[in-house]
Design a protein around this motif. Structure first.
Motif, PDB file in Angstrom:
ATOM      1  N   GLY A 155       0.828  -1.134   0.041  1.00  0.00           N
ATOM      2  CA  GLY A 155      -0.099   0.068  -0.010  1.00  0.00           C
ATOM      3  C   GLY A 155       0.798   1.330   0.100  1.00  0.00           C
ATOM      4  O   GLY A 155       0.270   2.384   0.506  1.00  0.00           O
ATOM      5  N   VAL A 156       2.053   1.173  -0.386  1.00  0.00           N
ATOM      6  CA  VAL A 156       2.862   2.461  -0.564  1.00  0.00           C
ATOM      7  C   VAL A 156       2.300   3.287  -1.690  1.00  0.00           C
ATOM      8  O   VAL A 156       2.108   2.892  -2.798  1.00  0.00           O
ATOM      9  CB  VAL A 156       4.397   1.901  -0.819  1.00  0.00           C
ATOM     10  CG1 VAL A 156       5.279   3.265  -1.180  1.00  0.00           C
ATOM     11  CG2 VAL A 156       4.812   1.177   0.257  1.00  0.00           C
ATOM     12  N   LEU A 168       2.953   5.337   3.991  1.00  0.00           N
ATOM     13  CA  LEU A 168       2.570   4.033   4.163  1.00  0.00           C
ATOM     14  C   LEU A 168       1.809   4.067   5.287  1.00  0.00           C
ATOM     15  O   LEU A 168       2.150   4.818   6.498  1.00  0.00           O
ATOM     16  CB  LEU A 168       3.769   3.136   4.389  1.00  0.00           C
ATOM     17  CG  LEU A 168       3.452   1.691   4.843  1.00  0.00           C
ATOM     18  CD1 LEU A 168       2.848   0.785   3.722  1.00  0.00           C
ATOM     19  CD2 LEU A 168       4.826   0.951   5.298  1.00  0.00           C
ATOM     20  N   ASP A 169       0.113   3.604   5.282  1.00  0.00           N
ATOM     21  CA  ASP A 169      -0.420   3.751   6.551  1.00  0.00           C
ATOM     22  C   ASP A 169      -0.650   5.053   6.835  1.00  0.00           C
ATOM     23  O   ASP A 169      -0.798   5.297   7.937  1.00  0.00           O
ATOM     24  CB  ASP A 169      -0.032   2.855   7.599  1.00  0.00           C
ATOM     25  CG  ASP A 169       0.159   1.371   7.109  1.00  0.00           C
ATOM     26  OD1 ASP A 169      -0.648   0.883   6.233  1.00  0.00           O
ATOM     27  OD2 ASP A 169       0.900   0.698   7.962  1.00  0.00           O
ATOM     28  N   GLU A 170      -0.764   5.993   5.674  1.00  0.00           N
ATOM     29  CA  GLU A 170      -0.971   7.418   6.020  1.00  0.00           C
ATOM     30  C   GLU A 170       0.101   7.988   6.416  1.00  0.00           C
ATOM     31  O   GLU A 170       0.170   9.269   6.568  1.00  0.00           O
ATOM     32  CB  GLU A 170      -2.257   7.661   6.663  1.00  0.00           C
ATOM     33  CG  GLU A 170      -3.446   7.191   5.957  1.00  0.00           C
ATOM     34  CD  GLU A 170      -4.692   7.617   6.824  1.00  0.00           C
ATOM     35  OE1 GLU A 170      -4.710   8.117   7.751  1.00  0.00           O
ATOM     36  OE2 GLU A 170      -5.869   7.117   6.397  1.00  0.00           O
ATOM     37  N   PRO A 225      13.525   3.266   8.384  1.00  0.00           N
ATOM     38  CA  PRO A 225      13.893   2.135   8.346  1.00  0.00           C
ATOM     39  C   PRO A 225      12.425   1.110   8.363  1.00  0.00           C
ATOM     40  O   PRO A 225      12.671  -0.063   8.075  1.00  0.00           O
ATOM     41  CB  PRO A 225      14.463   2.032   9.731  1.00  0.00           C
ATOM     42  CG  PRO A 225      14.878   3.464  10.018  1.00  0.00           C
ATOM     43  CD  PRO A 225      14.078   4.204   9.361  1.00  0.00           C
ATOM     44  N   ARG A 226      11.674   1.698   8.861  1.00  0.00           N
ATOM     45  CA  ARG A 226      10.187   0.957   8.665  1.00  0.00           C
ATOM     46  C   ARG A 226       9.912   0.383   7.418  1.00  0.00           C
ATOM     47  O   ARG A 226       9.399  -0.857   7.218  1.00  0.00           O
ATOM     48  CB  ARG A 226       9.098   1.794   9.047  1.00  0.00           C
ATOM     49  CG  ARG A 226       7.660   1.215   9.149  1.00  0.00           C
ATOM     50  CD  ARG A 226       6.940   2.259   9.558  1.00  0.00           C
ATOM     51  NE  ARG A 226       5.496   1.769   9.173  1.00  0.00           N
ATOM     52  CZ  ARG A 226       4.348   2.868   9.218  1.00  0.00           C
ATOM     53  NH1 ARG A 226       4.673   4.081   9.510  1.00  0.00           N
ATOM     54  NH2 ARG A 226       2.993   2.482   9.057  1.00  0.00           N
ATOM     55  N   LEU A 227      10.410   1.009   6.271  1.00  0.00           N
ATOM     56  CA  LEU A 227      10.338   0.457   4.955  1.00  0.00           C
ATOM     57  C   LEU A 227      11.014  -0.867   4.498  1.00  0.00           C
ATOM     58  O   LEU A 227      10.412  -1.812   4.254  1.00  0.00           O
ATOM     59  CB  LEU A 227      10.639   1.352   3.770  1.00  0.00           C
ATOM     60  CG  LEU A 227       9.584   2.324   3.415  1.00  0.00           C
ATOM     61  CD1 LEU A 227      10.224   3.447   2.695  1.00  0.00           C
ATOM     62  CD2 LEU A 227       8.400   1.732   2.709  1.00  0.00           C
ATOM     63  N   ARG A 228      12.285  -1.003   4.977  1.00  0.00           N
ATOM     64  CA  ARG A 228      13.041  -2.134   4.987  1.00  0.00           C
ATOM     65  C   ARG A 228      12.694  -3.399   5.840  1.00  0.00           C
ATOM     66  O   ARG A 228      12.600  -4.310   5.491  1.00  0.00           O
ATOM     67  CB  ARG A 228      14.668  -1.683   5.306  1.00  0.00           C
ATOM     68  CG  ARG A 228      15.147  -0.674   4.262  1.00  0.00           C
ATOM     69  CD  ARG A 228      16.579  -0.602   4.223  1.00  0.00           C
ATOM     70  NE  ARG A 228      17.068   0.383   3.657  1.00  0.00           N
ATOM     71  CZ  ARG A 228      17.266   0.410   2.092  1.00  0.00           C
ATOM     72  NH1 ARG A 228      17.016  -0.811   1.446  1.00  0.00           N
ATOM     73  NH2 ARG A 228      17.838   1.437   1.621  1.00  0.00           N
ATOM     74  N   GLU A 229      12.182  -2.806   7.102  1.00  0.00           N
ATOM     75  CA  GLU A 229      11.536  -3.888   7.950  1.00  0.00           C
ATOM     76  C   GLU A 229      10.276  -4.493   7.488  1.00  0.00           C
ATOM     77  O   GLU A 229      10.296  -5.597   7.639  1.00  0.00           O
ATOM     78  CB  GLU A 229      11.068  -3.179   9.246  1.00  0.00           C
ATOM     79  CG  GLU A 229      12.441  -2.536   9.974  1.00  0.00           C
ATOM     80  CD  GLU A 229      11.842  -1.620  11.219  1.00  0.00           C
ATOM     81  OE1 GLU A 229      10.713  -1.458  11.370  1.00  0.00           O
ATOM     82  OE2 GLU A 229      12.806  -1.156  11.980  1.00  0.00           O
TER      83      GLU A 229
END
Length: 367
Positions: A186-187, A250-252, A276-280
């Protein structure tokens, strides 16, 4: 009849600021120009990094209209030199030349530079092949030298699907899977409107610092003066079509911000920040950014997609073309020894890098 041009050496920062409208028109008529020659970028850079008394801005006019400009400053070390404005945070250095005025404007700019140089060397770093200053170099009557500078990597001006199709089938399949992953997560991406650019750039720098936390980072990107320069310059560049800022959500929540710089022939991803949440979440940030940047290569007026300076391994995944910037050294006869000193220094540094690389390849052990 050969036009008669007037030349002026501008040394006053306020006068530099007042040149913005005329500079902008010249920039639009200079096909070889990169975003790093725009007035917004250079004047802002001067406000953050310039030193009083060092501005040397050579302009050539046909009547009141600019037909050529060389944005330079005087440095004393390691040798007295006139160098392009923009410094280390700019990937390309060049002059501006009105495409419609041709050789007479080149001749006037060349003569003006020879007069302005006096006891200083003229040292044009990071000239992209095909840059306008190459025409000055060709006309220069004094000592001159051309040496290699930084490596840039470039991709063709095609949509993302065509960039993927250039890859070997196995790699192409992996990239398509990564694009599907971004969709599944959902990006969402959105181009930032001009009035919101300042805030987006501050978020970019915050995310940039966060993504590099605990790792080696370009320290200049963390400095207040760099932030001030970026915010001050990019807003006007977005309004004039010379830059685009993109936010990824991502998630608003804004989880990444990208800055891409644009000129008539070039689109270059300059800087980004990613949480870093994206890579996670197993999102491939490099694929995400390239997908967004490729949208700005244009169909009607194609722009080369530049990955800018640097030979990082991840860039080679896309099978880019290596393009080596040039360093053009121009001297008068009295300053030829300065040029010789610079050429020797370049050669010594290059040999040093080779020795360090070989040492590392041996595991860092002594002989």
């Amino acid at each position: 009849m050969t036009p008669v041009y007037s030349t002026e050496l501008v040394t006053d920062a306020q006068q530099f600021a007042e040149l913005a409208p005329a500079w902008g028109r010249l920039y639009q008529r200079s096909g070889a120009a990169t975003p790093f020659q725009s007035h917004a970028w250079l004047h802002s850079w001067w406000l953050s990094y310039g030193r009083t008394g060092r501005l040397r801005l050579l302009v050539v006019r046909d009547g009141r209209e600019l037909v050529a400009a060389a944005p330079l400053m005087l440095v004393r070390s390691p040798v007295p030199s006139l160098v392009p404005l923009g410094g280390a945070i700019s990937d390309y250095g060049d002059v501006l030349l009105d495409d419609e005025h041709g050789d007479p404007a080149v001749a006037a700019l060349t003569e003006g530079l020879a007069a302005a140089a006096r006891t200083a060397l003229i040292d044009f770093r990071e000239v992209r092949p095909g840059g306008a200053v190459e025409r000055v170099y060709d006309r220069w009557r004094g000592p001159r030298r051309r040496v290699r500078d930084s490596l840039c990597l470039e991709l063709p001006a095609v949509p993302m699907a065509d960039l993927v199709a250039r890859l070997p089938s196995s790699k192409a399949q992996r990239v398509r899977a990564k694009l599907r992953k971004l969709t599944a997560l959902g990006v969402e991406r959105q181009v930032v409107q001009p009035d919101d650019v300042d805030g987006a750039l501050r978020r970019l720098l915050e995310l940039h610092q966060l993504q590099w936390q605990g790792r080696k980072v370009t320290t200049e990107h963390l400095q207040t003066r760099f932030c001030e320069h970026l915010v001050r310059s990019v807003g006007p560049m977005v309004r004039s079509g010379d830059a685009v800022v993109t936010e990824f959500r991502l998630d608003e929540d804004v989880v990444a911000v990208d800055l891409t710089l644009l000129s008539r022939r070039l689109a270059g991803g300059y800087l980004y920040g990613a949480h870093p949440r994206l890579r996670e979440r197993k999102a491939d940030v490099a694929v995400m950014l390239l997908d967004a940047c490729a949208e700005h290569t244009g169909a009607d007026e194609p722009r080369t997609l530049s990955l800018l300076r640097g030979d990082e391994p991840y860039k080679h995944h896309w099978r880019p073309e290596p393009v080596v910037n040039q360093r053009l050294l121009l001297a008068r006869r009295r300053t030829a020894p300065l040029m010789g000193a610079v050429v020797c220094d370049v050669a010594a540094r290059r040999r040093g890098k080779v020795l360090v690389r070989k040492w590392k390849e041996r595991g860092g052990d002594g002989p």
